[in-house]
Design a protein around this motif. Structure first.
Motif, PDB file in Angstrom:
ATOM      1  N   LEU A 151       0.698  -1.134   0.013  1.00  0.00           N
ATOM      2  CA  LEU A 151      -0.153  -0.007   0.112  1.00  0.00           C
ATOM      3  C   LEU A 151       0.644   1.491  -0.150  1.00  0.00           C
ATOM      4  N   GLY A 152       2.028   1.343   0.691  1.00  0.00           N
ATOM      5  CA  GLY A 152       2.738   2.370   0.773  1.00  0.00           C
ATOM      6  C   GLY A 152       3.407   2.597  -0.678  1.00  0.00           C
ATOM      7  N   ARG A 153       3.781   1.408  -1.517  1.00  0.00           N
ATOM      8  CA  ARG A 153       4.090   1.805  -2.774  1.00  0.00           C
ATOM      9  C   ARG A 153       3.224   2.242  -3.784  1.00  0.00           C
ATOM     10  N   GLY A 212       5.430  10.662   0.712  1.00  0.00           N
ATOM     11  CA  GLY A 212       5.775   9.780   1.732  1.00  0.00           C
ATOM     12  C   GLY A 212       5.385  10.388   3.157  1.00  0.00           C
ATOM     13  N   GLN A 213       5.272  11.815   3.503  1.00  0.00           N
ATOM     14  CA  GLN A 213       5.041  12.055   4.817  1.00  0.00           C
ATOM     15  C   GLN A 213       3.600  11.925   4.933  1.00  0.00           C
ATOM     16  N   ALA A 214       2.691  12.025   3.900  1.00  0.00           N
ATOM     17  CA  ALA A 214       1.423  12.061   4.125  1.00  0.00           C
ATOM     18  C   ALA A 214       0.766  10.617   4.343  1.00  0.00           C
ATOM     19  N   ILE A 215       1.537   9.576   4.148  1.00  0.00           N
ATOM     20  CA  ILE A 215       1.218   8.085   4.236  1.00  0.00           C
ATOM     21  C   ILE A 215       1.125   7.570   5.684  1.00  0.00           C
ATOM     22  N   PRO A 216      -0.037   7.160   6.379  1.00  0.00           N
ATOM     23  CA  PRO A 216      -0.220   6.628   7.591  1.00  0.00           C
ATOM     24  C   PRO A 216       0.641   5.622   7.858  1.00  0.00           C
ATOM     25  N   GLU A 217       0.812   5.369   9.232  1.00  0.00           N
ATOM     26  CA  GLU A 217       1.494   4.326   9.513  1.00  0.00           C
ATOM     27  C   GLU A 217       0.699   2.889   9.552  1.00  0.00           C
ATOM     28  N   ALA A 218      -0.449   3.103  10.021  1.00  0.00           N
ATOM     29  CA  ALA A 218      -1.321   2.003  10.396  1.00  0.00           C
ATOM     30  C   ALA A 218      -1.809   1.026   8.908  1.00  0.00           C
ATOM     31  N   LEU A 219      -2.022  -0.100   8.906  1.00  0.00           N
ATOM     32  CA  LEU A 219      -2.582  -0.714   7.545  1.00  0.00           C
ATOM     33  C   LEU A 219      -3.850  -0.513   7.175  1.00  0.00           C
ATOM     34  N   GLU A 252      -5.576   2.542   7.804  1.00  0.00           N
ATOM     35  CA  GLU A 252      -5.449   3.811   7.413  1.00  0.00           C
ATOM     36  C   GLU A 252      -4.777   3.790   6.198  1.00  0.00           C
ATOM     37  N   ARG A 253      -3.735   3.124   5.806  1.00  0.00           N
ATOM     38  CA  ARG A 253      -3.417   3.181   4.380  1.00  0.00           C
ATOM     39  C   ARG A 253      -4.490   2.673   3.489  1.00  0.00           C
ATOM     40  N   ALA A 254      -5.238   1.537   3.993  1.00  0.00           N
ATOM     41  CA  ALA A 254      -6.115   0.799   2.988  1.00  0.00           C
ATOM     42  C   ALA A 254      -7.117   1.848   2.656  1.00  0.00           C
ATOM     43  N   GLU A 255      -7.614   2.712   4.070  1.00  0.00           N
ATOM     44  CA  GLU A 255      -8.810   3.563   3.699  1.00  0.00           C
ATOM     45  C   GLU A 255      -8.325   4.656   2.598  1.00  0.00           C
ATOM     46  N   MET A 256      -7.155   5.321   2.823  1.00  0.00           N
ATOM     47  CA  MET A 256      -6.532   6.249   1.847  1.00  0.00           C
ATOM     48  C   MET A 256      -6.553   5.604   0.416  1.00  0.00           C
ATOM     49  N   TYR A 257      -6.055   4.343   0.201  1.00  0.00           N
ATOM     50  CA  TYR A 257      -6.017   3.605  -1.001  1.00  0.00           C
ATOM     51  C   TYR A 257      -7.339   3.568  -1.689  1.00  0.00           C
ATOM     52  N   ARG A 258      -8.430   3.111  -0.953  1.00  0.00           N
ATOM     53  CA  ARG A 258      -9.745   2.863  -1.541  1.00  0.00           C
ATOM     54  C   ARG A 258     -10.154   4.369  -1.880  1.00  0.00           C
ATOM     55  N   SER A 318      -4.789 -12.908   3.144  1.00  0.00           N
ATOM     56  CA  SER A 318      -4.537 -11.682   3.919  1.00  0.00           C
ATOM     57  C   SER A 318      -3.659 -10.857   3.203  1.00  0.00           C
ATOM     58  N   GLN A 319      -2.723 -11.136   2.249  1.00  0.00           N
ATOM     59  CA  GLN A 319      -1.879 -10.514   1.477  1.00  0.00           C
ATOM     60  C   GLN A 319      -2.791  -9.586   0.357  1.00  0.00           C
ATOM     61  N   VAL A 320      -3.915 -10.129   0.070  1.00  0.00           N
ATOM     62  CA  VAL A 320      -4.460  -9.501  -1.086  1.00  0.00           C
ATOM     63  C   VAL A 320      -5.788  -8.584  -0.641  1.00  0.00           C
ATOM     64  N   MET A 321      -6.496  -9.112   0.494  1.00  0.00           N
ATOM     65  CA  MET A 321      -7.620  -8.338   0.993  1.00  0.00           C
ATOM     66  C   MET A 321      -7.473  -6.957   0.988  1.00  0.00           C
ATOM     67  N   PRO A 322      -6.393  -6.239   1.926  1.00  0.00           N
ATOM     68  CA  PRO A 322      -6.377  -4.821   2.084  1.00  0.00           C
ATOM     69  C   PRO A 322      -5.906  -4.159   0.721  1.00  0.00           C
ATOM     70  N   LEU A 323      -5.702  -4.919  -0.204  1.00  0.00           N
ATOM     71  CA  LEU A 323      -5.260  -4.232  -1.758  1.00  0.00           C
ATOM     72  C   LEU A 323      -6.168  -4.226  -2.498  1.00  0.00           C
ATOM     73  N   LEU A 324      -7.799  -4.746  -2.092  1.00  0.00           N
ATOM     74  CA  LEU A 324      -8.896  -4.559  -2.978  1.00  0.00           C
ATOM     75  C   LEU A 324      -9.355  -3.091  -3.101  1.00  0.00           C
ATOM     76  N   PRO A 325      -9.855  -2.631  -4.166  1.00  0.00           N
ATOM     77  CA  PRO A 325     -10.541  -1.249  -4.346  1.00  0.00           C
ATOM     78  C   PRO A 325     -11.725  -1.599  -3.611  1.00  0.00           C
ATOM     79  N   GLY A 326     -12.460  -0.174  -3.124  1.00  0.00           N
ATOM     80  CA  GLY A 326     -13.662  -0.474  -2.837  1.00  0.00           C
ATOM     81  C   GLY A 326     -14.912  -0.209  -3.479  1.00  0.00           C
ATOM     82  N   THR A 327     -14.478   0.298  -4.917  1.00  0.00           N
ATOM     83  CA  THR A 327     -15.634   0.454  -5.658  1.00  0.00           C
ATOM     84  C   THR A 327     -15.261  -0.244  -6.947  1.00  0.00           C
ATOM     85  N   GLY A 328     -16.391  -0.504  -7.738  1.00  0.00           N
ATOM     86  CA  GLY A 328     -16.424  -1.742  -9.170  1.00  0.00           C
ATOM     87  C   GLY A 328     -15.822  -0.979 -10.091  1.00  0.00           C
ATOM     88  N   SER A 329     -15.309   0.445 -10.366  1.00  0.00           N
ATOM     89  CA  SER A 329     -14.906   0.855 -11.613  1.00  0.00           C
ATOM     90  C   SER A 329     -13.732   0.232 -11.872  1.00  0.00           C
TER      91      SER A 329
END
Length: 970
Positions: free
Chosen positions: A379-381, A390-397, A399-405, A424-435
């Motif tokens: 998610l950081g990448r 980089g300074q705006a990317i949160p530490e917690a997984l 919170e990173r997933a929320e920002m990514y979605r 567990s590797q894949v689930m946080p990397l899934l987008p939140g919408t269907g586009s």
């Protein structure tokens, strides 16, 4: 403090703790009395961060905006004690726990109205995604009905105002979503009055005005809809000197031309009607800063061959239902060497332009050494690729997933995840919408991954295998020995990897026949019989290529297996062999010819980078002991790590103008050719970031190999990258490895350097209490071993802690001691930094003569060294001092110079801060329009990097300069 009846406006049971309005608490025994002033502020701060630690320093800042008393911490403890008693006596199901750095309010989410609001809004969004719009509207109405005024209304705390303003903003977002859904349900005629009232209260919110225009238009009031637009346009021009955003302008044009896309219909919304667009798409806003479009797909394979039906089926599965907002997750499954990654990349390239024009994200989820890549790291990448600093990317997984979605919402982006191992590797990397679409390759089934389409990749059939072999060695050659080609294909089971290796050998040996190649393979029939069981067959196939290498090339291939990075730079082979050839790429050519290495990139000077298949690396590692002695392997590793150390040290010199602020060690360097060094270090910070994976692996390899001196040197030198580009997690990862390495060997100097750098890391994170023990321990060792520069660095950071605690006298004394040590160490950049920090203290004390002298000297030092970042820091301090002196025209000129510098270097965070400073300068100069323009640019940048509290602070300054609220709560 107001008391609560325990019920909301609809007669439903209210949350015990309410902050969406004046602070109210009601327990089982009725209203709970909380003393106004400090106790209310402390409780409000804890509620806003429910179930999260609130540092004591944060509470002190909330209570005293300036000059807190020396008893501040004690007074906070008293407030906490009294609040605990009040909550307990009142029967409120919430407790305040003490933590190392502060306090945490433990309670259920629905124990606060903020938690209830968050739950209702989440339920509404889920219902809307399922097409249940009216229940979603009901949830949103209930959520917005929780407000009784501004969040924490009446609390006299500037520090809490920004966070409270964020919640008021979320209420308005919920109102806008509710209006959108009601418009989609055809309730336009009933909404006109409510929307007029909302627009009257919030005249600058373009989304609400767009909803009003659509409601009026659909109600047959076209002229009024256009009048609403023109009134809004005039207000924006008068108040802010701005034109409406593109979406609102497009909507006005659509109304003017009676565009059929504005009609109420079940079809997908059109781009000309922003009021009908998805909430996420509007949130991005086409009129904001340009959206970053990532293009991360690896190159497609030119001689790709596969079952066309399978290729089409995978592509269709990824894009099926995309226009209806359906998220598709497609799994491509198969064993090693079967070609699943090649297939996925080929499909991704076919779909990219037409179906996913907003970009493509890619990550190999298994590192070259077999180590899994965690979802937080991925998610950081991805966030950086999407334009988040980089300074705006949160530490917690999470919170990173929320920002990514949030960043992917409404965008058509393809996400390709290669070689996944677990769900567990894949689930946080899934987008939140269907586009968007998701394509995953894996060796396992990942059966717990919900809602996926699965495709198994089988070995090539006879026709496709012949086609592949012909594309590699030439169709005429295959056709001349058709029967032998078929025998070869059957012998390797049609595995693409095996066929590519065989083809490479035949290309390298044009005098060999396919029949002779088949006889060579037949000699290993016992192992090839195991082809269907995984790697044994691939190992046998790889041995054929290995046998065709010269002895020196075999040795190099095996030594290259020690380099665990995903890519191999051209100089690395020379380092492993201790070869001083001016053209180190020549050493890799035989391995490239045999397809044991792949060229992955070529720079403008013709230098290339190679990749090694994971399975080739495993094969070479097994034969390493056959090709080299233990002493040769140890020397190769030492030179490889020493080469990375030499390049990192050189990059630091290019950035800082010398080896300043670094504690030097005695690790052995290996120097790549100077032409290569100059080429790759044209952009030293960019090079450090591009080589991040290799450098992390080098630190860990040094630790495993007993090279503790190189390990700690490399780890601490990499702080140049970690600090500038915002990689605190990598900072900690490398330093924990290095600390263990130097502790095992009793390396005192190394322990001090790593401990001191870990202390700096804690300061970077704002963890001042945690930093102290590390810095004190490091200082003690540095004093014992006589390391002057190390002492200076520790004293500098200990001074920062004292400043944080409010003891400027103690901080100044430590800074002065640090300066003396930097002078002794001849570290001019370290001294310049300290001068700037001392200037900040003397500036606040109005000792402007001393401040100016220190800043002029710091600026001169940084200019002489060519340290651009230091120049910008010193100049910004100078601009702030000029503001303190009310010399606003000079301050403006200085800050404009800083703005140009941070803009040229791509420092988005710094640009947001300097724009805010310029807004304040122009406000003092009574240039209201110009001040608002700077503030608006600053706010847009803060919003772009998701710095909501910073954006709220800027908006507060806009409110102050305009003399009236911009977003009052109705």
């Amino acid at each position: 403090m107001a008391v609560s009846s325990g019920f909301d406006g609809n007669g439903a049971a209210a949350a015990p703790i309410r902050v969406l309005g004046p602070l109210e608490v009601c327990g089982e025994r009725g209203p709970v009395s909380v003393a106004p002033g400090r106790q209310e502020i402390v409780l409000g701060a804890l509620v806003l961060e429910l179930n999260r630690v609130v540092e004591t320093t944060r509470l002190v800042d909330a209570l005293w905006a300036h000059d807190p008393p020396k008893t501040a911490r004690a007074q906070v403890q008293i407030c906490i004690s009294r609040l605990r008693k009040a909550l307990s006596d009142g029967g409120v199901d919430a407790i305040i726990e003490t933590r190392a750095r502060g306090y945490i309010l433990r309670a259920a989410e629905d124990a606060t109205d903020i938690g209830t609001f968050r739950r209702l809004v989440a339920e509404a969004h889920a219902l809307a995604r399922d097409g249940r719009k009216m229940p979603a509207v009901e949830r949103l109405r209930s959520a917005t009905g929780l407000w009784r005024g501004r969040c924490l209304a009446g609390l006299p705390s500037e520090a809490l105002a920004g966070t409270a303003a964020q919640w008021d903003e979320r209420r308005l977002e919920a109102v806008e979503t509710c209006m959108r859904l009601l418009l989609e349900l055809g309730r336009h005629e009933h909404l006109v009055g409510e929307l007029m009232q909302l627009v009257g209260c919030h005249p600058l919110r373009e989304r609400l005005r767009g909803h009003l225009m659509v409601a009026l238009y659909r109600s047959g009031r076209q002229a009024e809809a256009l009048d609403a637009y023109h009134r809004g346009r005039a207000m924006l021009a008068e108040e802010l000197g701005l034109e409406p955003g593109r979406e609102l302008r497009d909507l006005a044009q659509a109304i003017l031309t009676d565009d059929p896309g504005l009609a109420l219909e079940p079809a997908a919304p059109r781009a000309v009607a922003p009021a009908l667009c998805s909430e996420a798409a509007q949130e991005r806003g086409a009129d904001r800063d340009p959206v970053v479009t990532p293009r991360q797909l690896p190159a497609d394979i030119g001689d790709f061959v596969a079952d066309g039906t399978l290729v089409s089926a995978v592509g269709d599965a990824v894009t099926e239902g995309q226009d209806k907002g359906q998220l598709n997750v497609v799994l491509v499954l198969g064993g090693p060497g079967v070609g699943k990654s090649t297939l996925a990349r080929h499909v991704a390239h076919r779909l990219a332009t037409e179906h996913f024009p907003d970009g493509q994200l890619y990550c190999d989820l298994r590192e070259a050494g077999g180590q899994l890549v965690g979802p937080a790291q991925v998610l950081g990448r991805f966030l950086r690729a999407l334009g988040v600093p980089g300074q705006a990317i949160p530490e917690a997984l999470d919170e990173r997933a929320e920002m990514y979605r949030s960043l992917l919402a409404g965008r058509r982006i393809l996400v390709l995840l290669d070689d996944a191992v677990s769900e567990s590797q894949v689930m946080p990397l899934l987008p939140g919408t269907g586009s968007s679409g998701v394509l995953v390759t894996s060796r396992g089934q990942l059966t717990a991954l919900p809602g996926t389409r699965r495709f198994d990749v089988e070995p090539l059939g006879q026709v496709q295998a012949v086609q592949l072999l012909g594309r590699i060695i030439g169709e005429q050659r295959v056709e001349s020995e058709r029967e032998a080609a078929g025998d070869l294909i059957r012998l390797v089971g049609g595995l693409p990897l095996a066929l590519r290796i065989i083809g490479a050998r035949l290309v390298a040996r044009p005098h060999w026949s396919l029949t002779s190649m088949w006889h060579r393979l037949e000699n290993e029939q016992r192992r090839l019989d195991e082809l269907a069981h995984g790697e044994l067959s691939i190992r046998a196939s790889l041995s054929l290529s290995y046998d065709g290498l010269a002895a020196a090339d075999r040795r190099l291939l095996c030594l290259l297996s020690l380099a665990e990075g995903t890519e191999i730079p051209s100089w690395l082979g020379a380092a492993l062999l201790d070869d001083t050839t001016p053209h180190p790429t020549d050493l890799l050519e035989p391995l490239i010819d045999m397809r044991l290495l792949d060229i992955t990139a070529t720079d403008r000077d013709g230098e290339f980078r190679c990749g090694m298949w994971h399975i080739v690396r495993m094969f070479a590692r097994e034969r390493l002991s056959e090709e080299s002695t233990e002493a040769e392997r140890a020397g190769a590793v030492r030179r490889m790590v020493g080469g990375w150390m030499a390049l990192v040290e050189r990059a630091h010199k290019e950035i800082y103008g010398g080896t300043y602020t670094l504690v030097a060690g005695r690790g052995e360097r290996w120097y790549p050719p100077e032409d290569h060094v100059r080429s790759c270090l044209r952009d030293p910070l960019g090079w450090l970031e591009s080589e991040q994976g290799n450098l992390l692996n080098a630190v860990e390899l040094a630790a495993r190999s007993g090279l503790d001196e190189l390990c700690w040197e490399l780890a601490t030198a990499l702080v140049t990258l970690f600090e500038a580009r915002g990689y605190p997690e990598l900072w900690e990862r490398t330093h924990r490895v290095a600390l263990a390495a130097v502790q095992r060997t009793g390396n005192e100097r190394g322990q001090a350097a790593v401990l001191g750098s870990l202390g700096t890391l804690h300061l970077y994170r704002g963890e001042h209490e945690a930093a102290g023990p590390y810095l004190s321990a490091a200082l003690e060792i540095f004093e014992r071993v006589g390391e002057v520069r190390g002492q200076a660095l520790c004293l500098r950071d200990l001074a920062r802690i004292e400043r944080h605690h409010g003891d400027d006298d103690r901080a100044l004394a430590l800074y002065e001691s640090a300066e003396r040590h930097f002078v002794r160490a001849q570290d001019v950049i370290g001294r310049a930094y300290v001068l700037g920090e001392m200037a900040h203290i003397t500036m606040r004390r109005a000792d402007f003569t001393r401040t100016r002298s220190a800043l002029d000297e710091a600026l001169g030092i940084c200019r002489s060294a060519g340290f651009g970042r230091g120049q910008a820091l010193a100049l910004r301090r100078l601009g702030q001092m000029l503001m303190y002196q009310e010399r606003y025209e000079e301050a403006e000129r200085t800050l404009l110079e800083v703005l140009a510098m941070v803009g040229a270097s791509g420092d988005l965070v710094g640009e947001g801060y300097v724009l805010h400073d310029l807004g304040r300068v122009n406000a003092h100069l009574r240039r209201t329009d110009q001040a608002v323009r700077y503030y608006s640019r600053s706010a847009r940048i803060r919003e772009r990097i998701l710095d909501h509290s910073g954006a709220a602070a800027v908006r507060a300054d806009i409110v102050a300069i305009l003399g009236r609220p911009m977003t009052p709560v109705c």
